[in-house]
Design a protein around this motif. Structure first.
Motif, short mmCIF file in Angstrom:
data_model
loop_
_atom_site.label_atom_id
_atom_site.label_comp_id
_atom_site.label_asym_id
_atom_site.label_seq_id
_atom_site.Cartn_x
_atom_site.Cartn_y
_atom_site.Cartn_z
N LEU A 8 0.83 -1.21 0.00
CA LEU A 8 0.00 0.00 0.00
C LEU A 8 0.87 1.26 0.00
CD1 LEU A 8 -2.80 -1.06 2.52
CD2 LEU A 8 -3.07 -0.64 0.07
N ALA A 9 1.94 1.25 0.79
CA ALA A 9 2.86 2.40 0.83
C ALA A 9 3.50 2.62 -0.54
CB ALA A 9 3.93 2.19 1.90
N GLU A 11 2.19 1.78 -3.39
CA GLU A 11 1.15 2.29 -4.28
C GLU A 11 0.93 3.78 -4.08
OE1 GLU A 11 -1.94 2.03 -7.22
OE2 GLU A 11 -0.11 0.93 -6.73
N ILE A 12 1.01 4.24 -2.83
CA ILE A 12 0.88 5.67 -2.55
C ILE A 12 1.99 6.45 -3.25
CG2 ILE A 12 1.08 7.42 -0.73
CD1 ILE A 12 -0.36 5.42 1.12
N LEU A 15 1.28 6.50 -7.02
CA LEU A 15 0.21 7.44 -7.35
C LEU A 15 0.68 8.88 -7.22
CD1 LEU A 15 -2.82 5.67 -5.65
CD2 LEU A 15 -2.42 5.95 -8.10
N GLN A 16 1.55 9.17 -6.25
CA GLN A 16 2.09 10.52 -6.11
C GLN A 16 2.91 10.89 -7.35
OE1 GLN A 16 1.63 12.93 -3.52
NE2 GLN A 16 2.47 14.13 -5.20
N ARG A 166 5.67 11.83 5.93
CA ARG A 166 5.93 10.73 5.00
C ARG A 166 6.76 9.60 5.60
NH1 ARG A 166 10.95 10.95 2.61
NH2 ARG A 166 12.23 12.74 3.21
N TYR A 169 4.74 6.10 8.14
CA TYR A 169 4.23 4.77 7.80
C TYR A 169 5.29 3.68 7.91
CZ TYR A 169 0.07 7.20 6.19
OH TYR A 169 -1.06 7.98 6.14
#
Length: 204
Positions: A8-9, A11-12, A15-16, A166, A169
């Protein structure tokens, strides 16, 4: 961090990057060119911007009395912001040298480029300078704080934190005593190896 959390991290981050590319495409559509951190517009666009500029008198005439009266309160925040800026810089110059942590590049966070927009009048440019500086200081201090937190206490909170920095996580889970004792040195070493704000995330 579990594999699912790591995915998930990642993917973030992906996407950024995709969002950044879309923003860059939009800038090109609007005729914005950036060369060596200098911003320019294609021929003719600046003239159109000047045509759309609203004069100071007209700007004030359209402003509510509440807006005008609250302006001194808004701008009074510049005093503590400058003090925080100076103190945070002193803090990292002293403490980060002691800990071996790379210092945060202030110019990466405090950008004052919007004052060059031809469609802004003098008051609007002043407002943009003020907001750019104050929000830049907040971002600058936040990065200094996140590096400090990673060095001393890389542990997530038990309760949900709204909009964490940032690095958060990648921190250890709340209650992971063994991980804290075993990996604190790894977090510190990983931070000391960083040479920019674009440092890649820790791996579990």
């Amino acid at each position: 961090m579990t594999q699912r959390m790591q995915d998930l991290a990642s993917e973030i981050v992906r996407l950024q990057g995709e969002l950044d590319r879309e923003i860059e495409a939009r800038r090109k559509f609007l005729g914005v060119r950036i060369r060596a951190r200098l911003v320019d517009f294609e021929h003719g666009i600046t003239m159109e911007h000047r045509r759309l500029r609203r004069g100071v008198a007209g700007f004030l005439a359209r402003s509510s009395i509440g807006t005008v009266l609250s302006a001194p309160v808004i701008y009074s925040l510049i005093v503590p912001m400058v003090l925080v800026d100076l103190w945070a810089n002193l803090y990292q110059q002293v403490c980060f040298r002691v800990y071996g942590i790379p210092r945060v590049q202030r110019s990466a966070y405090i950008l004052l480029d919007r004052r060059h927009l031809a469609y802004l009048n003098g008051i609007e440019k002043l407002n943009c300078l003020y907001c750019g500086y104050c929000n830049g200081v907040i971002g600058y201090v936040r990065e200094i704080g996140s590096r400090t937190e990673q060095y001393w206490c890389p542990i997530k909170h038990a309760l949900r934190l709204e909009d964490p920095h940032r690095r958060y996580y990648e921190f250890l889970e709340f209650g992971d005593a063994g991980g804290y004792r075993a990996r604190l040195g790894e977090f510190r070493a990983r931070l000391q190896e960083a040479d920019s704000a674009d440092e890649p995330p820790l791996r579990p």
